[in-house]
Design a protein around this motif. Structure first.
Motif, PDB file in Angstrom:
ATOM      1  N   ALA A 140       9.382  46.132  30.348  1.00  9.18           N
ATOM      2  CA  ALA A 140       8.970  44.807  29.945  1.00  9.18           C
ATOM      3  C   ALA A 140       9.483  43.734  30.672  1.00  9.18           C
ATOM      4  O   ALA A 140      10.675  43.543  30.948  1.00  9.18           O
ATOM      5  CB  ALA A 140       9.469  44.783  28.453  1.00  9.18           C
ATOM      6  N   ILE A 141       8.524  42.828  30.849  1.00 10.59           N
ATOM      7  CA  ILE A 141       8.826  41.934  31.866  1.00 10.59           C
ATOM      8  C   ILE A 141       9.900  40.805  31.456  1.00 10.59           C
ATOM      9  O   ILE A 141      10.741  40.424  32.069  1.00 10.59           O
ATOM     10  CB  ILE A 141       7.543  41.045  32.312  1.00 10.59           C
ATOM     11  N   SER A 142       9.646  40.637  29.886  1.00 12.09           N
ATOM     12  CA  SER A 142      10.676  39.680  29.367  1.00 12.09           C
ATOM     13  C   SER A 142      11.998  40.310  29.287  1.00 12.09           C
ATOM     14  O   SER A 142      12.783  39.341  29.502  1.00 12.09           O
ATOM     15  CB  SER A 142      10.012  39.461  27.629  1.00 12.09           C
ATOM     16  N   SER A 143      12.185  41.561  29.228  1.00 12.56           N
ATOM     17  CA  SER A 143      13.537  42.063  29.344  1.00 12.56           C
ATOM     18  C   SER A 143      13.998  41.995  30.586  1.00 12.56           C
ATOM     19  O   SER A 143      15.338  41.766  30.781  1.00 12.56           O
ATOM     20  CB  SER A 143      13.663  43.574  28.931  1.00 12.56           C
ATOM     21  N   TRP A 144      13.237  42.312  31.884  1.00 10.74           N
ATOM     22  CA  TRP A 144      13.776  41.959  33.282  1.00 10.74           C
ATOM     23  C   TRP A 144      14.089  40.520  33.256  1.00 10.74           C
ATOM     24  O   TRP A 144      15.342  40.369  33.845  1.00 10.74           O
ATOM     25  CB  TRP A 144      12.681  42.396  33.970  1.00 10.74           C
ATOM     26  N   VAL A 145      13.385  39.503  32.800  1.00 10.13           N
ATOM     27  CA  VAL A 145      13.736  38.254  33.034  1.00 10.13           C
ATOM     28  C   VAL A 145      14.864  37.990  32.135  1.00 10.13           C
ATOM     29  O   VAL A 145      16.028  37.291  32.727  1.00 10.13           O
ATOM     30  CB  VAL A 145      12.666  37.358  32.442  1.00 10.13           C
ATOM     31  N   ALA A 146      15.170  38.420  30.888  1.00 13.31           N
ATOM     32  CA  ALA A 146      16.451  38.216  30.215  1.00 13.31           C
ATOM     33  C   ALA A 146      17.649  38.939  30.639  1.00 13.31           C
ATOM     34  O   ALA A 146      18.598  38.465  30.736  1.00 13.31           O
ATOM     35  CB  ALA A 146      16.164  39.072  28.487  1.00 13.31           C
ATOM     36  N   VAL A 147      17.408  40.048  31.407  1.00 14.18           N
ATOM     37  CA  VAL A 147      18.599  40.622  32.099  1.00 14.18           C
ATOM     38  C   VAL A 147      18.923  39.974  33.079  1.00 14.18           C
ATOM     39  O   VAL A 147      20.270  39.933  33.625  1.00 14.18           O
ATOM     40  CB  VAL A 147      18.393  42.122  32.407  1.00 14.18           C
ATOM     41  N   ILE A 148      18.192  39.360  34.106  1.00 15.99           N
ATOM     42  CA  ILE A 148      18.641  38.624  34.964  1.00 15.99           C
ATOM     43  C   ILE A 148      19.289  37.333  34.803  1.00 15.99           C
ATOM     44  O   ILE A 148      20.221  37.213  35.391  1.00 15.99           O
ATOM     45  CB  ILE A 148      17.368  38.266  35.971  1.00 15.99           C
ATOM     46  N   ILE A 149      18.685  36.661  33.573  1.00 17.99           N
ATOM     47  CA  ILE A 149      19.535  35.680  33.034  1.00 17.99           C
ATOM     48  C   ILE A 149      20.870  36.002  32.684  1.00 17.99           C
ATOM     49  O   ILE A 149      21.850  35.298  32.767  1.00 17.99           O
ATOM     50  CB  ILE A 149      18.534  34.830  31.900  1.00 17.99           C
ATOM     51  N   PHE A 150      21.008  37.146  31.979  1.00 18.79           N
ATOM     52  CA  PHE A 150      22.431  37.640  31.400  1.00 18.79           C
ATOM     53  C   PHE A 150      23.313  37.567  32.535  1.00 18.79           C
ATOM     54  O   PHE A 150      24.379  37.047  32.443  1.00 18.79           O
ATOM     55  CB  PHE A 150      22.341  38.898  30.761  1.00 18.79           C
ATOM     56  N   PHE A 151      22.846  38.360  33.780  1.00 23.54           N
ATOM     57  CA  PHE A 151      24.002  38.527  34.891  1.00 23.54           C
ATOM     58  C   PHE A 151      24.056  37.145  35.499  1.00 23.54           C
ATOM     59  O   PHE A 151      25.167  36.690  35.982  1.00 23.54           O
ATOM     60  CB  PHE A 151      23.362  39.581  35.696  1.00 23.54           C
ATOM     61  N   VAL A 152      23.129  36.302  35.576  1.00 27.02           N
ATOM     62  CA  VAL A 152      23.322  34.979  36.448  1.00 27.02           C
ATOM     63  C   VAL A 152      24.339  34.074  35.494  1.00 27.02           C
ATOM     64  O   VAL A 152      25.208  33.398  35.888  1.00 27.02           O
ATOM     65  CB  VAL A 152      22.189  34.315  36.677  1.00 27.02           C
ATOM     66  N   SER A 153      23.996  34.023  34.140  1.00 28.55           N
ATOM     67  CA  SER A 153      24.856  33.513  33.167  1.00 28.55           C
ATOM     68  C   SER A 153      26.171  33.830  33.310  1.00 28.55           C
ATOM     69  O   SER A 153      27.152  32.945  33.138  1.00 28.55           O
ATOM     70  CB  SER A 153      24.364  33.335  31.951  1.00 28.55           C
ATOM     71  N   GLY A 154      26.236  35.158  33.237  1.00 25.58           N
ATOM     72  CA  GLY A 154      27.774  35.654  33.151  1.00 25.58           C
ATOM     73  C   GLY A 154      28.486  35.467  34.467  1.00 25.58           C
ATOM     74  O   GLY A 154      29.714  35.088  34.608  1.00 25.58           O
ATOM     75  N   ILE A 155      27.816  35.446  35.645  1.00 24.99           N
ATOM     76  CA  ILE A 155      28.609  35.236  37.073  1.00 24.99           C
ATOM     77  C   ILE A 155      28.846  33.375  36.984  1.00 24.99           C
ATOM     78  O   ILE A 155      29.895  33.219  37.309  1.00 24.99           O
ATOM     79  CB  ILE A 155      27.553  35.592  38.091  1.00 24.99           C
TER      80      ILE A 155
END
Length: 166
Positions: A140-155
């Motif tokens: 799911a593209i929305s989930s891939w976008v969400a995961v990328i945002i999770f990681f970037v936000s966490g960093i």
């Protein structure tokens, strides 16, 4: 090298397959927390809580996702005991180094963080595990976008809060 995270990763992948195979539903757990709040509200307000539109869609009851959360807690406890790493720590050392060893402050920060995560997971239609595991598994593209945002936000947050970085 500790093999525990890799064993857990393989286990989560296998559980994801079985979740789709047996229930045709993705693996996730944020709805269990919403159902729990509904059960608490129903205990206080009675059936009036069950009439809320949200709780008509997500009935306040114990279901398989709720049992998944219970299994995660029990599994984490058993793993910590078996590996000899179990310890009651009210304030992690990294948090204490950055903000001090004050237990009430740590609890307030944890509660605020938990509430914000809960609001975010309901707003996003799923939690980090739901999007990160099940959503990406379904491509799911929305989930891939969400995961990328999770990681970037966490960093970014780690850099800002703990002063870690280049």
């Amino acid at each position: 090298m500790d093999p525990t995270p890799y064993i857990a990763g393989v286990g989560i992948g296998i559980i994801s397959w079985f979740a789709f195979l047996l229930s045709d539903r993705p693996l996730g757990c944020s709805t269990a927390y919403a159902r729990t709040s509904g059960m608490i509200e129903a205990a206080i307000r009675g059936d009036a809580a069950r009439e809320r539109p949200y709780y008509r869609k997500f009935a306040p009851q114990i279901d398989w996702e709720w049992m998944l959360v219970l299994g995660v807690v029990i599994g984490a406890f058993v793993t910590a005991v078996v590996t000899g790493e179990f310890a009651l720590i009210w304030v992690p050392s990294r948090f204490a180094a950055a903000f001090g060893p004050d237990i009430p402050f740590r609890l307030v920060v944890a509660i605020i963080g938990g509430v914000l995560m809960g609001i975010g997971s309901r707003w996003a239609g799923g939690c980090t595990s739901g999007h990160g595991i099940s959503g990406t598994l379904q491509l799911a593209i929305s989930s891939w976008v969400a995961v990328i945002i999770f990681f970037v936000s966490g960093i970014v947050c780690a850099f800002l809060i703990y002063g870690v970085g280049p």
